[in-house]
Design a protein around this motif. Structure first.
Motif, PDB file in Angstrom:
ATOM      1  N   GLU A 152      39.399  35.768  32.832  1.00  0.00           N
ATOM      2  CA  GLU A 152      40.371  34.914  32.522  1.00  0.00           C
ATOM      3  C   GLU A 152      41.277  36.054  30.989  1.00  0.00           C
ATOM      4  O   GLU A 152      42.646  35.747  30.635  1.00  0.00           O
ATOM      5  CB  GLU A 152      40.143  33.721  30.954  1.00  0.00           C
ATOM      6  CG  GLU A 152      39.241  32.867  32.145  1.00  0.00           C
ATOM      7  CD  GLU A 152      38.338  31.785  31.365  1.00  0.00           C
ATOM      8  OE1 GLU A 152      38.052  32.407  29.729  1.00  0.00           O
ATOM      9  OE2 GLU A 152      37.441  31.591  31.631  1.00  0.00           O
ATOM     10  N   ARG A 153      40.609  37.255  30.491  1.00  0.00           N
ATOM     11  CA  ARG A 153      41.853  38.299  30.549  1.00  0.00           C
ATOM     12  C   ARG A 153      42.521  38.831  31.191  1.00  0.00           C
ATOM     13  O   ARG A 153      42.970  40.133  30.748  1.00  0.00           O
ATOM     14  CB  ARG A 153      40.793  38.517  29.297  1.00  0.00           C
ATOM     15  CG  ARG A 153      40.682  37.863  27.883  1.00  0.00           C
ATOM     16  CD  ARG A 153      40.154  38.818  26.848  1.00  0.00           C
ATOM     17  NE  ARG A 153      38.815  39.133  27.237  1.00  0.00           N
ATOM     18  CZ  ARG A 153      37.642  40.659  26.846  1.00  0.00           C
ATOM     19  NH1 ARG A 153      38.917  41.099  26.745  1.00  0.00           N
ATOM     20  NH2 ARG A 153      36.839  40.919  27.275  1.00  0.00           N
ATOM     21  N   ASP A 154      42.649  38.863  32.816  1.00  0.00           N
ATOM     22  CA  ASP A 154      43.370  39.631  33.310  1.00  0.00           C
ATOM     23  C   ASP A 154      42.700  40.510  34.165  1.00  0.00           C
ATOM     24  O   ASP A 154      43.460  41.807  33.665  1.00  0.00           O
ATOM     25  CB  ASP A 154      44.738  39.255  32.745  1.00  0.00           C
ATOM     26  CG  ASP A 154      45.464  38.114  33.659  1.00  0.00           C
ATOM     27  OD1 ASP A 154      44.876  37.706  34.711  1.00  0.00           O
ATOM     28  OD2 ASP A 154      46.002  37.878  33.235  1.00  0.00           O
ATOM     29  N   LEU A 155      41.897  41.481  33.560  1.00  0.00           N
ATOM     30  CA  LEU A 155      41.263  42.186  32.916  1.00  0.00           C
ATOM     31  C   LEU A 155      40.651  42.456  35.051  1.00  0.00           C
ATOM     32  O   LEU A 155      40.143  43.645  34.957  1.00  0.00           O
ATOM     33  CB  LEU A 155      39.718  42.530  31.993  1.00  0.00           C
ATOM     34  CG  LEU A 155      40.447  42.405  31.251  1.00  0.00           C
ATOM     35  CD1 LEU A 155      38.699  42.622  30.014  1.00  0.00           C
ATOM     36  CD2 LEU A 155      40.721  44.179  30.032  1.00  0.00           C
ATOM     37  N   ILE A 156      39.820  41.718  35.632  1.00  0.00           N
ATOM     38  CA  ILE A 156      39.113  41.872  36.507  1.00  0.00           C
ATOM     39  C   ILE A 156      39.260  40.753  37.220  1.00  0.00           C
ATOM     40  O   ILE A 156      40.195  39.627  36.517  1.00  0.00           O
ATOM     41  CB  ILE A 156      37.616  42.032  37.054  1.00  0.00           C
ATOM     42  CG1 ILE A 156      36.984  40.688  35.516  1.00  0.00           C
ATOM     43  CG2 ILE A 156      37.405  43.038  36.056  1.00  0.00           C
ATOM     44  CD1 ILE A 156      35.437  40.731  36.037  1.00  0.00           C
ATOM     45  N   ASP A 157      39.264  40.313  38.257  1.00  0.00           N
ATOM     46  CA  ASP A 157      39.577  38.759  39.196  1.00  0.00           C
ATOM     47  C   ASP A 157      38.422  38.878  39.524  1.00  0.00           C
ATOM     48  O   ASP A 157      36.775  39.369  39.871  1.00  0.00           O
ATOM     49  CB  ASP A 157      40.775  39.362  40.409  1.00  0.00           C
ATOM     50  CG  ASP A 157      40.483  40.285  41.958  1.00  0.00           C
ATOM     51  OD1 ASP A 157      39.433  40.540  41.917  1.00  0.00           O
ATOM     52  OD2 ASP A 157      41.265  41.080  42.138  1.00  0.00           O
ATOM     53  N   MET A 158      37.942  37.618  40.758  1.00  0.00           N
ATOM     54  CA  MET A 158      37.011  36.632  40.751  1.00  0.00           C
ATOM     55  C   MET A 158      36.576  38.041  41.430  1.00  0.00           C
ATOM     56  O   MET A 158      34.698  38.172  42.475  1.00  0.00           O
ATOM     57  CB  MET A 158      37.241  35.599  41.637  1.00  0.00           C
ATOM     58  CG  MET A 158      36.035  34.845  42.226  1.00  0.00           C
ATOM     59  SD  MET A 158      34.258  34.510  40.950  1.00  0.00           S
ATOM     60  CE  MET A 158      36.095  33.529  39.811  1.00  0.00           C
ATOM     61  N   ALA A 159      37.135  38.748  42.927  1.00  0.00           N
ATOM     62  CA  ALA A 159      36.447  39.923  43.756  1.00  0.00           C
ATOM     63  C   ALA A 159      36.126  40.909  43.337  1.00  0.00           C
ATOM     64  O   ALA A 159      34.795  40.630  43.355  1.00  0.00           O
ATOM     65  CB  ALA A 159      37.294  40.049  44.920  1.00  0.00           C
ATOM     66  N   ASP A 160      36.571  41.139  41.902  1.00  0.00           N
ATOM     67  CA  ASP A 160      35.628  41.909  41.217  1.00  0.00           C
ATOM     68  C   ASP A 160      34.528  41.900  40.462  1.00  0.00           C
ATOM     69  O   ASP A 160      33.531  42.374  40.432  1.00  0.00           O
ATOM     70  CB  ASP A 160      36.429  42.641  40.137  1.00  0.00           C
ATOM     71  CG  ASP A 160      37.721  43.328  40.545  1.00  0.00           C
ATOM     72  OD1 ASP A 160      37.915  44.326  41.826  1.00  0.00           O
ATOM     73  OD2 ASP A 160      39.084  43.582  40.059  1.00  0.00           O
ATOM     74  N   ALA A 161      34.451  41.255  40.392  1.00  0.00           N
ATOM     75  CA  ALA A 161      33.138  39.623  39.453  1.00  0.00           C
ATOM     76  C   ALA A 161      32.200  40.021  40.302  1.00  0.00           C
ATOM     77  O   ALA A 161      30.895  40.139  39.823  1.00  0.00           O
ATOM     78  CB  ALA A 161      33.857  38.891  38.662  1.00  0.00           C
ATOM     79  N   LYS A 162      32.565  39.196  41.748  1.00  0.00           N
ATOM     80  CA  LYS A 162      31.824  39.465  42.518  1.00  0.00           C
ATOM     81  C   LYS A 162      31.214  40.478  42.964  1.00  0.00           C
ATOM     82  O   LYS A 162      29.623  40.478  43.665  1.00  0.00           O
ATOM     83  CB  LYS A 162      31.275  38.417  44.399  1.00  0.00           C
ATOM     84  CG  LYS A 162      32.117  36.865  43.255  1.00  0.00           C
ATOM     85  CD  LYS A 162      32.723  35.718  44.945  1.00  0.00           C
ATOM     86  CE  LYS A 162      32.659  34.525  44.165  1.00  0.00           C
ATOM     87  NZ  LYS A 162      33.491  33.995  45.795  1.00  0.00           N
ATOM     88  N   HIS A 163      31.564  41.496  42.574  1.00  0.00           N
ATOM     89  CA  HIS A 163      31.058  42.923  43.087  1.00  0.00           C
ATOM     90  C   HIS A 163      30.083  43.006  42.299  1.00  0.00           C
ATOM     91  O   HIS A 163      29.332  44.108  43.074  1.00  0.00           O
ATOM     92  CB  HIS A 163      32.494  43.776  43.204  1.00  0.00           C
ATOM     93  CG  HIS A 163      32.318  45.386  43.825  1.00  0.00           C
ATOM     94  ND1 HIS A 163      31.777  45.797  44.818  1.00  0.00           N
ATOM     95  CD2 HIS A 163      32.219  45.770  42.770  1.00  0.00           C
ATOM     96  CE1 HIS A 163      31.034  46.798  44.747  1.00  0.00           C
ATOM     97  NE2 HIS A 163      31.524  47.024  43.739  1.00  0.00           N
TER      98      HIS A 163
END
Length: 424
Positions: free
Chosen positions: A395-406
């Motif tokens: 939500e703070r545009d530090l990562i995206d969903m693909a990054d989070a899942k990785h």
């Protein structure tokens, strides 16, 4: 679907390496008479003591306390405990049990009206296969790295990978261990060098039998003074240390010299064998004794040994984070942290990602002995906490969903599997 919900859904489909348990073999659990207090007999019991549970006349040791004392009728144990259990139900130590009771046994709230039915359902489910049903089917755990005092005969073998955790091999007095290992390897242990020789064989045997790593406490380990250690060992075997109060400082110095010499040598062997070293840091009793700062000299002294730092060193989480940031051989294990404090862990996850390469972190270990159900409850907490922290970064545009899942895939499975050489 929110970012948090999406991440929880994703994590529910991930295979997991459980990086720290003390679970007894399933055959021991199934043979045990269990009840609702079994599920709160470890950390929640400690909170009841903090809440004021009277200690006079009851057992209070970890693994041997009022909640597990089968010599006391369950009705009496419940009557004594409930006035204090009701005050700890809002904390993280209790929450894994609350989740397990709700999701596994259909008990929405433990109270005076439900404890008997909860006990009935827990006893009814205490049958062979309970570990597979909870650990594999509910949690998707591939294996648990267990420290239950044994290397061989884990049960079930595919779910239990042992870690060597005999701390008495390096903690003086070593007389009894020297005698035991001398008999085991048919040799007389007459000096420190003889002890180290049989100890090395003992550790090599444990590795050959499947021990995935070595466990130590995060105490101060000074640079070894082998000459002084040999003298201390010789004095110890001869029973020459005075027990007079004025001799206490001398005794403490000799103990530290001997402990440091033995443990430093073990750590060096672990580096030679590429055998990971798991380190308990922080919380439990006087947590100053095992604070992360104790590792500041040890980590660079053994650059070829890989260390896994347990529990984020809570309450010194930031210190542990910066050990992992600064030293290539230091890795972080979030085991037990969600139950210690979900809030500290949630904030720490963001700080870890700020500071530490993501290939150096392990997400999960529940740290239970008898209450396998709580491993599931703890897993639910871990997924929720991880999802909240990562959703915040999205939500703070530090990562995206693909990054989070990785990151989730690395921390829950890939990193610990690679670190321990687990083929799964």
């Amino acid at each position: 679907m929110s970012h948090k919900e999406d991440l929880i859904d994703y994590m529910q489909g991930l295979d997991v390496i459980d990086c720290h348990e003390h679970l007894r073999p399933e055959r021991d659990r199934v043979a045990r008479e269990v009840d609702v207090l079994t599920l709160v007999s470890l950390y929640a019991f400690v909170d009841t003591l903090s809440a004021g549970l009277p200690q006079e006349g009851i057992k209070t040791a970890v693994g041997n306390n009022l909640f597990l004392d089968l010599s006391v009728p369950l009705e009496e144990r419940w009557r004594k405990s409930w006035p204090y259990l009701r005050h700890v139900k809002y904390g993280s130590y209790y929450r894994p049990t609350a989740i397990a009771l709700r999701d596994i046994y259909g008990i929405d709230d433990l109270n005076e009206d439900t404890w008997r039915e909860a006990t009935r359902r827990i006893r009814e489910a205490n049958t062979p296969g309970i570990y597979t049903r909870i650990l594999r089917d509910r949690c998707r755990i591939k294996t648990c790295l267990v420290q239950n005092g044994q290397i061989e005969n884990q049960d079930p073998a595919d779910l239990m990978t042992p870690v060597f955790s005999q701390m008495n091999v390096y903690q003086p007095p070593l007389n009894g261990m020297a005698e035991q290992l001398g008999k085991q390897y048919n040799t007389e242990v007459a000096d420190l060098d003889g002890y180290l020789a049989v100890l090395k064989r003992h550790l090599e045997d444990a590795r050959a039998k499947g021990a995935a790593g070595f466990k130590m406490g995060g105490i101060v380990v000074d640079p070894p003074d082998m000459a002084a250690a040999r003298e201390a060992f010789k004095t110890m075997l001869a029973g020459g240390q005075s027990r007079e109060p004025q001799a206490a400082p001398e005794r403490a110095r000799a103990t530290q010299i001997l402990l440091s010499a033995v443990l430093d040598q073990i750590i060096a062997w672990c580096g030679e064998w590429d055998w990971p070293v798991a380190v308990h840091l922080g919380i439990w009793n006087d947590f100053r004794r095992m604070q992360p700062q104790n590792m500041l000299d040890l980590l660079p002294r053994h650059p070829g040994t890989r260390f896994e730092l347990y529990h984020l060193g809570m309450p010194f989480a930031r210190e542990a984070i910066f050990l992992a940031k600064n030293f290539p051989n230091a890795h972080l294990n979030l085991c037990w942290t969600y139950a210690v404090s979900e809030e500290i862990t949630r904030r720490s996850i963001n700080e870890i990602i700020d500071a530490v390469p993501v290939n150096k972190v392990f997400a999960f270990g529940a740290d239970y002995i008898w209450a396998v159900e709580n491993v599931y409850g703890h897993m639910v907490m871990a997924r929720e906490t991880m999802a909240e922290a990562l959703a915040d970064r999205i939500e703070r545009d530090l990562i995206d969903m693909a990054d989070a899942k990785h990151i989730c895939r690395l921390w829950f499975h890939d990193n610990p599997a690679r670190f321990y050489g687990l083929a799964m």
